[in-house]
Write an enzyme that holds these catalytic residues in place. Structure first.
Site, mmCIF file in Angstrom:
data_model
loop_
_atom_site.group_PDB
_atom_site.id
_atom_site.type_symbol
_atom_site.label_atom_id
_atom_site.label_comp_id
_atom_site.label_asym_id
_atom_site.label_seq_id
_atom_site.Cartn_x
_atom_site.Cartn_y
_atom_site.Cartn_z
ATOM 1 N N LYS A 13 0.719 -1.305 0.166
ATOM 2 C CA LYS A 13 -0.075 -0.143 0.031
ATOM 3 C C LYS A 13 0.949 1.229 -0.057
ATOM 4 O O LYS A 13 0.323 2.483 -0.228
ATOM 5 C CB LYS A 13 -1.001 -0.042 1.174
ATOM 6 C CG LYS A 13 -0.398 0.236 2.759
ATOM 7 C CD LYS A 13 -1.414 0.215 3.758
ATOM 8 C CE LYS A 13 -1.307 0.383 4.926
ATOM 9 N NZ LYS A 13 -2.057 0.221 5.917
ATOM 10 N N PHE A 45 11.217 -3.369 7.659
ATOM 11 C CA PHE A 45 12.292 -2.416 7.412
ATOM 12 C C PHE A 45 12.819 -1.766 8.779
ATOM 13 O O PHE A 45 14.088 -1.377 8.878
ATOM 14 C CB PHE A 45 11.832 -1.327 6.623
ATOM 15 C CG PHE A 45 12.846 -0.326 6.095
ATOM 16 C CD1 PHE A 45 13.426 -0.927 4.566
ATOM 17 C CD2 PHE A 45 13.142 0.803 6.531
ATOM 18 C CE1 PHE A 45 14.497 -0.217 4.099
ATOM 19 C CE2 PHE A 45 14.105 1.429 5.923
ATOM 20 C CZ PHE A 45 14.944 1.219 4.885
ATOM 21 N N GLY A 79 16.833 -7.742 15.654
ATOM 22 C CA GLY A 79 17.387 -8.734 14.951
ATOM 23 C C GLY A 79 16.270 -9.929 14.829
ATOM 24 O O GLY A 79 15.329 -10.030 15.098
ATOM 25 N N GLU A 133 18.742 -10.565 24.004
ATOM 26 C CA GLU A 133 17.450 -9.819 24.537
ATOM 27 C C GLU A 133 16.670 -10.464 25.472
ATOM 28 O O GLU A 133 17.060 -11.342 25.965
ATOM 29 C CB GLU A 133 16.751 -9.695 23.203
ATOM 30 C CG GLU A 133 17.280 -8.739 22.279
ATOM 31 C CD GLU A 133 16.501 -8.340 20.953
ATOM 32 O OE1 GLU A 133 15.525 -9.240 20.624
ATOM 33 O OE2 GLU A 133 16.822 -7.525 20.107
ATOM 34 N N HIS A 152 6.254 -2.102 23.282
ATOM 35 C CA HIS A 152 7.824 -2.325 23.422
ATOM 36 C C HIS A 152 7.989 -1.202 24.781
ATOM 37 O O HIS A 152 7.365 -0.294 24.787
ATOM 38 C CB HIS A 152 8.484 -1.909 22.252
ATOM 39 C CG HIS A 152 9.913 -2.166 22.250
ATOM 40 N ND1 HIS A 152 11.003 -1.593 23.049
ATOM 41 C CD2 HIS A 152 10.606 -3.097 21.556
ATOM 42 C CE1 HIS A 152 12.119 -1.982 22.831
ATOM 43 N NE2 HIS A 152 11.881 -3.026 21.915
ATOM 44 N N ARG A 187 9.464 -9.080 28.133
ATOM 45 C CA ARG A 187 8.990 -7.768 27.642
ATOM 46 C C ARG A 187 7.852 -7.212 28.369
ATOM 47 O O ARG A 187 7.572 -6.034 28.689
ATOM 48 C CB ARG A 187 8.673 -7.780 26.429
ATOM 49 C CG ARG A 187 8.660 -6.312 25.535
ATOM 50 C CD ARG A 187 8.644 -6.658 23.960
ATOM 51 N NE ARG A 187 9.943 -6.515 23.479
ATOM 52 C CZ ARG A 187 10.240 -6.699 22.050
ATOM 53 N NH1 ARG A 187 9.172 -6.957 21.260
ATOM 54 N NH2 ARG A 187 11.529 -6.751 21.608
ATOM 55 N N HIS A 191 3.537 -1.919 19.586
ATOM 56 C CA HIS A 191 4.862 -2.371 18.942
ATOM 57 C C HIS A 191 4.478 -3.622 18.116
ATOM 58 O O HIS A 191 4.665 -3.714 16.970
ATOM 59 C CB HIS A 191 5.756 -2.621 19.934
ATOM 60 C CG HIS A 191 6.962 -3.315 19.270
ATOM 61 N ND1 HIS A 191 7.705 -2.547 18.363
ATOM 62 C CD2 HIS A 191 7.576 -4.490 19.413
ATOM 63 C CE1 HIS A 191 8.892 -3.232 18.206
ATOM 64 N NE2 HIS A 191 8.867 -4.328 18.660
ATOM 65 N N ARG A 220 5.021 -11.900 23.267
ATOM 66 C CA ARG A 220 6.231 -12.518 22.178
ATOM 67 C C ARG A 220 7.204 -12.140 22.641
ATOM 68 O O ARG A 220 7.746 -11.278 23.388
ATOM 69 C CB ARG A 220 5.839 -11.631 20.638
ATOM 70 C CG ARG A 220 6.820 -12.045 19.886
ATOM 71 C CD ARG A 220 6.783 -11.265 18.715
ATOM 72 N NE ARG A 220 6.983 -9.889 18.797
ATOM 73 C CZ ARG A 220 8.004 -9.103 18.640
ATOM 74 N NH1 ARG A 220 9.282 -9.770 18.397
ATOM 75 N NH2 ARG A 220 8.146 -7.790 18.968
HETATM 76 C C1 SIN Z 1 14.139 -4.566 19.676
HETATM 77 O O1 SIN Z 1 15.079 -4.352 18.608
HETATM 78 O O2 SIN Z 1 13.977 -4.232 20.735
HETATM 79 C C2 SIN Z 1 12.894 -5.078 19.147
HETATM 80 C C3 SIN Z 1 12.962 -6.245 18.826
HETATM 81 C C4 SIN Z 1 11.604 -6.935 18.584
HETATM 82 O O3 SIN Z 1 10.518 -6.433 18.881
HETATM 83 O O4 SIN Z 1 11.573 -8.342 18.349
#
Ligand code: SIN
Length: 519
Positions: free
Chosen positions: A40, A49, A54, A119, A236, A282, A343, A378
């Site tokens: 779109k 993008f 990662g 992470e 996030h 998270r 997010h 997630r």
């Molecule tokens: C981040 O770089 O904190 C995002 C990674 C994600 O949302 O999986």
């Protein structure tokens, strides 16, 4: 704006959306037939993008798919589909090889080994990244190039799908609106793959580009597809906060390298909330930040990396360093103001383990889909992995179940109209979602939000971008109102505990009462 020019295009595969799932699905599909890929906006504008941290894969000798599976299930708060997570984690390694074969170059350390990041919620270093923290940009650039040079893929930019064409339970393509020409297109294909991404840009504070408005969910719902887990919008924990300005993601991988969270009084608070402190899953970090902001009556907390090696941080996180510097913040010397932002849409179009929806001929992959891999929360960097693993499975399974389009009731256009100035027209509703369907919800706010969304829907026609957005927002609010517990990213002030009786999913399907699916 009325639809003017009209065009009919036929292909073996119609792929809607050009993030990682859409591009990868197009490349897989082009090995077997002709593909029409619509997006779109411009090819380069997608949530993928903008991905930073990662893509997760159990690659190091100290890691295994079983450990990755365990971490994903734990983060998902008893709501993941175990089989889907087994597939995700076991197919991660071949998926990374496929990406490398296409030309994606993951960062390596001095010894030439993959440089794996860390992470929240991951028990091992397993985050592959590219160009530092510009992973999404780097991957999408490579895959876009492959798509553009592939003669079997016809790309249509600035083309929005406005309705899925369905006859007797089988999807055979879509109607689309071409923004530059205000024209309509009828796109016919025996296999349609939805890869339109999520809906987090419906919120005021979001890490997503403005295009992430969830229209794929609206299209699928209207066509009769089942929609699942819409209450689970992931916030996030750390998006750059500057009053009145667009958020920008401050990757979790900074915390993976040792960055701390400080409250407005300068106190490092995360160790009081979880044994993994800043590297807790998270949902825990986002809720802790929310609580610290509330206690202090502040709009943000702070991320500190001033104690870390400045040269390393500048090199490893060059795009974050540059973007913050443009905003007057030198992250190697100053605290970064951060706040949670919408997010990732965990819910979406319900699929089986192969991306199949309940409509024949319709497949979904990436963020628009709900495969069940994320449960109620997630795990970081599992989303790009999901795009690659399930896009491939969708194409391969679709190949085995293709039926010719044949003679069908073909329509040209449906009078769908776009918003003229989306950010301005949607702004009050974005605020409403952030305030009432946000990180922490309650019955009063959700009921009020639903009433308002309903009123907003009444004053307008039916085939429009406005209505697509309202439909998705309403599904999120309805599901959040129904789920009377707190689980993962869904936090109810009035039902603070996780309840065994809610170990189930909420499913919406047009014309039916909401259904429940046990996990
Ligand atoms: C981040 O770089 O904190 C995002 C990674 C994600 O949302 O999986």
């Amino acid at each position: 704006m009325s639809n003017q020019s009209k065009q009919i295009i036929e292909a073996d595969f119609l792929i809607i959306g050009s993030g990682l799932a859409g591009l990868y699905a197009a490349l897989c599909a082009a090995r077997h037939g002709n593909v029409v890929l619509i997006t779109k906006s411009a090819l380069s504008e997608s949530n993928s993008f903008q991905a930073q941290g990662g893509i997760a894969a159990a690659i190091s000798p100290e890691d295994s798919p079983a450990l990755h599976l365990g971490d994903t299930l734990r983060a998902g708060r008893d709501l993941c589909n175990r089989q889907a997570v087994e597939i995700l984690t076991q197919e991660a390694l071949p998926a990374m090889k496929d990406l490398e074969n296409l030309g994606v170059s993951f960062d390596r350390n001095g010894a030439g080994n993959l440089d794996l990041g860390q992470e929240g919620g991951h028990s091992r270093r397993r985050i592959l990244h590219a160009s530092g923290s510009a992973t999404g940009q780097s991957m999408i650039t490579v895959l876009s190039r492959r798509v553009l040079e592939n003669r079997r893929i016809r790309l249509l930019e600035y083309t929005t799908a406005t309705e899925l064409l369905v006859n007797e339970g089988r999807c055979f393509g879509a109607l689309a609106y071409q923004r530059n020409e205000h024209g309509s297109q009828t796109l016919l294909a025996p296999t349609t793959i939805l890869a339109t991404g999520g809906a987090a840009a419906l919120y005021q504070q979001t890490s997503n580009p403005p295009t992430a408005t969830g229209e794929g969910i609206a299209l699928a719902y209207r066509a009769g597809a089942a929609i699942k887990d819409m209450e689970f919008m992931q916030f996030h924990p750390t998006a750059l906060y500057q009053k009145g300005k667009r958020s920008f993601l401050i990757s979790e991988s900074l915390r993976g390298e040792g960055a701390y969270l400080l409250n407005p009084a300068g106190h490092r608070f995360m160790p009081e909330y979880h044994e993994l402190a800043e590297l807790a899953p998270r949902d825990v970090v986002a809720a802790a930040i929310h609580s610290e902001m509330k206690k202090a009556g502040a709009d943000c907390v702070f991320l500190s990396l001033t104690h870390l090696n400045a040269d390393f941080m500048k090199r490893r996180f060059s795009n974050i360093y540059k973007t913050c510097l443009e905003q007057g913040i030198d992250i190697t010397r100053q605290l970064i103001p951060v706040a949670p932002a919408a997010h990732y849409t965990i819910g979406g179009v319900r699929t089986d383990l192969d991306g199949r929806t309940n409509l024949d001929g319709l497949w979904a992959c990436g963020e628009v889909a709900c495969t069940g891999v994320h449960g109620a929360n997630r795990l970081a960097s599992n989303s790009l992995l999901e795009c690659v693993v399930f896009a491939k499975r969708a194409v391969e399974t679709a190949l085995r179940s293709r039926a010719p389009v044949g003679r069908l009731p073909i329509r040209e256009g449906n009078g769908w109209s776009p918003l003229e100035d989306p950010s301005k027209e949607w702004e009050p509703t974005a605020r409403l979602l952030t305030e009432q369907v946000g990180l922490v919800r309650n019955r009063a706010g959700l009921s009020e939000a639903l009433k308002n969304l309903e009123k907003l829907g009444k004053n307008n026609g039916t085939a429009s971008e406005w209505h697509d957005r309202l439909l998705v927002a309403s599904l999120m609010a309805k599901a959040a109102l129904l789920r009377e517990e707190s689980r993962g990213v869904h936090r109810r002030e009035d039902f603070p505990a996780q309840e065994q009786s809610w170990q189930k999913h909420i499913v919406f399907q047009k014309g039916r009462e909401p259904g429940f699916l046990w996990n």
